[in-house]
Design a protein around this motif. Structure first.
Motif: not given
Length: 561
Positions: A229-239
Motif C-alpha cells: 500500500r505504501i507507494g501504490a498510487d501509480r499501480k492504482m491510478a486509473g482503477k
C-alpha cells in the motif's frame, strides 16, 4: 574615416599577426615523435637564453609508441606523479568488471515505494541507486547453519534456483489442490522425508506446497492490488474506485474493516493467531502474539512513523518507545506516551535548561553570553524529531495492554485512510496466516522456468521457481522446508523485501526470558507447523536488515542480509 591598422581584423575571424597561436600537436601516427623534429616555442628559447631552469620537453603524443609516448592527465592524482609500472591499478579495467549478481537487490524493486512517500526524495533516491554500497558497511557476514534466522519482513518475490527441476510445483491436480486447502484450514502437520527421489510423483509434497501458498486478506478487491500500500498510487491510478466519492460506501467499508480488525486482535489475544499485518498507505504495523520473537506479551511494531502519528498516540495515552533512538533523561520521558502533564513537562524542561547553563555562572561569564530562549530550544528539538520521520529509526514499539488502546486508536483514526488520490476511502489491508472474520482466502503465485546456462563444459540446465505476492514469515519457512526435501538439500534463493518492513527484525530489550516449552503449548492451536512455530519464537538477530540471499548445500544454509 577609420584608419586601418596593420594586422587588425574587424571581423575577429583571425587573430592579429603579432599574436601567434601554437598549432595543436597532431595525434595521428604520422605526427613527429621526437622533440628534435618539432620547433621549440619562442618563449622557451628566450627562457633558455636567460639561463632559467626548464622542465623536460613533453613527450610525443599517443602515436609515439612505448610507455613514454602516452601523456598522463595532470589532474588524475593530487601529487601529479605518474604511476609506476610496478604499482597495481587502482580499479579493475574495463571489460573485467565484477559480474553482476544473478539476483537483483530488492531495493531496486521497491525504490518507487519510498520515492512517493518520503519527503527527502533526493537522499532516498541516492540510497537506492547504490543499494550494495549502502548495506555493505552494516552487513551481517554470511553465516552457515542448519536453520535460517527469523525474518519478520514481508517479501514481495522469491526466486529459487536449483540443478534439479521444479516441475512438481506446476499443474496441480484438482484433488491435490483441494487436499492442500483442507490441510491448511485444519492446520494439518505434514512431515516429509529428508530426500524425495521423484518429487513429481509425490502427492504429499504437492499438497503441502499448495498448503504453504495460502494466506488470508481483507478487504479483497480483485481489480485492485492491495499490497503493498505504501507507494501504490501509480499501480492504482486509473482503477475503478466507486467509494472515493460515496460517503455511505466508505462508511460500510470501514465498518466491515473494523469488525475484521477486531476479530484478528481477539484471535491474537487468545493465541489462535500467531501474528498479522496492518498495511496502510503511510505505514505498516506488525502485531505479534505473546511468546513470539522472545517477548512475553503482545507487541506491535509500527514503521515508518511521523511526528504527527506519535503525537496523536501520546494524546491517546498510548505508551510506546522508539527502540532505535537512544533514550535517556528527558528524551525518554518525551518518547513515552503516558508522559507527564503539560505543567510538569514545562518544569522539567526549565530544570534541564538551568542545569545546562549552570557552568556559565561558575565561569562568571553568564552575562556576556546570550542564552537561547525557550522557543528556539523547542524548535531545535522539533526539527530533530521531524528529521527521523519516514526513516527506519522512526519505528515505534507498543507492548502489552497498550496494543488494545492502539487498536481503538486505529479504528477511530481518520488519518488512517487517504482522503485524496487513488487510495482515497480505501481501508488498510489486513494480512494473516489464519482465517478471520470477513477474510478472503488468497494464493501466492508460483511458476517454474527452465533455462540453459553456459558453463565451463558447455550448456547446462538451470531450473528456477518464482513465487510472488505478500510472502509472510511462515510461508518463507514452509517453502524452504519443502525445497529441502524436494531438491535434496541443494538450492539457492534471492529474496526481495518490502523495504518498510525490514526494520521489524530489530530486537528490543526483553523484560524476562520466555519459556519455550510453555509457549509451544499455548500456541499449539495457532495454525502453524511446529517447526515453523519454533522458528518464529527465535529472537531476531538481523536488526534493520533482512535476508537477501539464501543458499543451501548439503542441507547447510548459507545466508546473507
Amino acid at each position: 574615416m577609420a584608419v586601418s591598422v596593420p594586422g587588425y581584423s574587424p571581423s575577429f575571424k583571425r587573430p592579429p599577426e603579432t599574436l601567434r597561436l601554437r598549432r595543436k600537436r597532431g595525434r595521428s601516427l604520422g605526427a613527429a615523435s621526437s622533440p628534435a623534429e618539432r620547433p621549440e616555442p619562442a618563449t622557451r628559447r628566450a627562457a633558455r637564453a636567460a639561463g632559467l631552469p626548464l622542465r623536460p620537453f613533453p613527450a610525443a603524443g599517443r602515436g609515439g609508441g612505448g610507455p613514454a609516448g602516452a601523456r598522463r592527465n595532470p589532474f588524475a592524482r593530487l601529487d601529479n606523479r605518474p604511476q609506476a609500472a610496478s604499482e597495481p591499478p587502482e580499479g579493475p579495467p574495463r571489460g573485467q568488471q565484477e559480474a553482476p549478481s544473478p539476483f537483483l537487490d530488492s531495493n531496486q524493486e521497491n525504490d518507487l515505494l519510498w520515492e512517493e512517500k518520503v519527503p527527502e526524495r533526493r537522499a532516498i533516491t541516492e540510497l537506492h541507486q547504490t543499494p550494495h554500497v549502502s548495506f555493505s558497511e552494516s552487513d551481517i557476514p554470511p553465516s552457515e547453519s542448519t536453520e535460517l534466522p527469523v525474518d519478520w519482513s514481508i517479501k514481495t518475490r522469491l526466486l529459487f534456483t536449483s540443478s534439479q527441476p521444479f516441475t512438481w510445483a506446476d499443474h496441480l491436480k484438482a484433488q491435490e489442490e483441494a487436499q492442500g486447502i483442507i490441510q491448511h484450514c485444519r492446520a494439518t502437520e505434514v512431515t516429509l522425508p529428508q530426500s524425495i527421489q521423484d518429487p513429481k510423483l509425490s502427492t504429499e509434497l504437492r499438497c503441502a506446497f499448495q498448503q504453504s501458498l495460502i494466506y488470508w486478506l481483507h478487504p479483497a478487491l480483485s481489480w485492485l492490488p492491495l499490497f503493498p500500500r505504501i507507494g501504490a498510487d501509480r499501480k492504482m491510478a486509473g482503477k475503478t474506485t466507486p467509494w472515493s466519492n460515496d460517503d455511505t460506501l466508505q462508511h460500510v467499508l470501514m465498518s466491515d474493516w473494523s469488525v475484521s480488525f477486531t476479530s484478528l486482535y481477539n484471535l491474537l489475544k487468545t493465541k489462535l493467531c500467531p501474528y498479522f499485518y496492518v498495511c496502510t498507505y503511510q505505514f505498516t504495523i506488525l502485531f505479534r502474539a505473546a511468546g513470539l520473537a522472545g517477548d512475553d506479551v503482545i507487541t506491535a511494531l509500527i514503521s515508518p512513523t511521523t511526528r504527527g502519528i506519535r503525537e496523536a498516540m501520546k494524546n491517546e495515552d498510548i505508551e510506546f518507545s522508539l527502540p532505535l533512538i537512544k533514550e535517556n533523561g528527558p528524551e525518554k520521558r518525551k518518547a513515552s506516551g503516558t508522559g507527564l502533564q503539560h505543567g510538569e513537562e514545562q518544569a522539567v524542561s526549565d530544570e534541564d535548561e538551568e542545569e545546562g547553563f549552570s557552568w556559565l555562572e561558575e565561569m562568571g561569564v553568564q552575562d556576556k553570553i546570550k542564552k537561547p530562549d525557550v522557543l528556539s530550544i523547542k524548535l531545535r528539538k522539533e526539527i530533530h524529531e521531524v528529521q527521523m520521520d519516514h526513516r527506519p529509526e522512526s519505528v515505534v514499539l507498543v507492548k502489552g495492554m497498550n496494543t488494545f488502546t492502539l487498536l481503538n486508536f486505529l479504528i477511530n483514526c481518520k488519518s488512517l485512510i487517504a482522503t485524496s488520490g487513488p487510495q482515497a476511502g480505501l481501508p488498510p489491508t489486513l494480512l494473516s496466516p489464519v482465517a478471520f472474520r470477513g477474510a478472503t482466502m488468497q494464493m501466492l503465485k508460483a511458476r517454474s522456468v527452465n533455462v540453459k546456462t553456459q558453463g565451463l563444459s558447455g550448456y547446462r540446465n538451470q531450473f528456477s521457481l518464482e513465487i510472488t505476492g505478500p510472502i509472510m514469515p511462515h510461508a518463507l519457512h514452509s517453502v524452504t522446508m519443502l525445497l529441502q526435501s524436494s531438491q535434496n538439500g541443494s538450492f539457492s534463493a534471492g529474496l526481495y523485501t518490502h523495504e518498510p518492513t525490514a526494520v521489524f527484525n530489530i530486537c528490543p530489550p526483553k523484560d524476562k526470558v520466555v519459556d519455550k516449552e510453555a509457549v509451544h503449548e499455548e500456541l499449539a492451536n495457532c495454525g502453524l507447523h511446529p517447526k515453523t512455530l519454533d522458528h518464529l519464537c527465535q529472537t531476531p538477530i538481523l536488526g534493520k536488515l533482512s535476508l537477501r540471499h539464501v543458499e543451501m548445500s548439503d542441507y547447510i544454509y548459507n545466508w546473507r542480509s
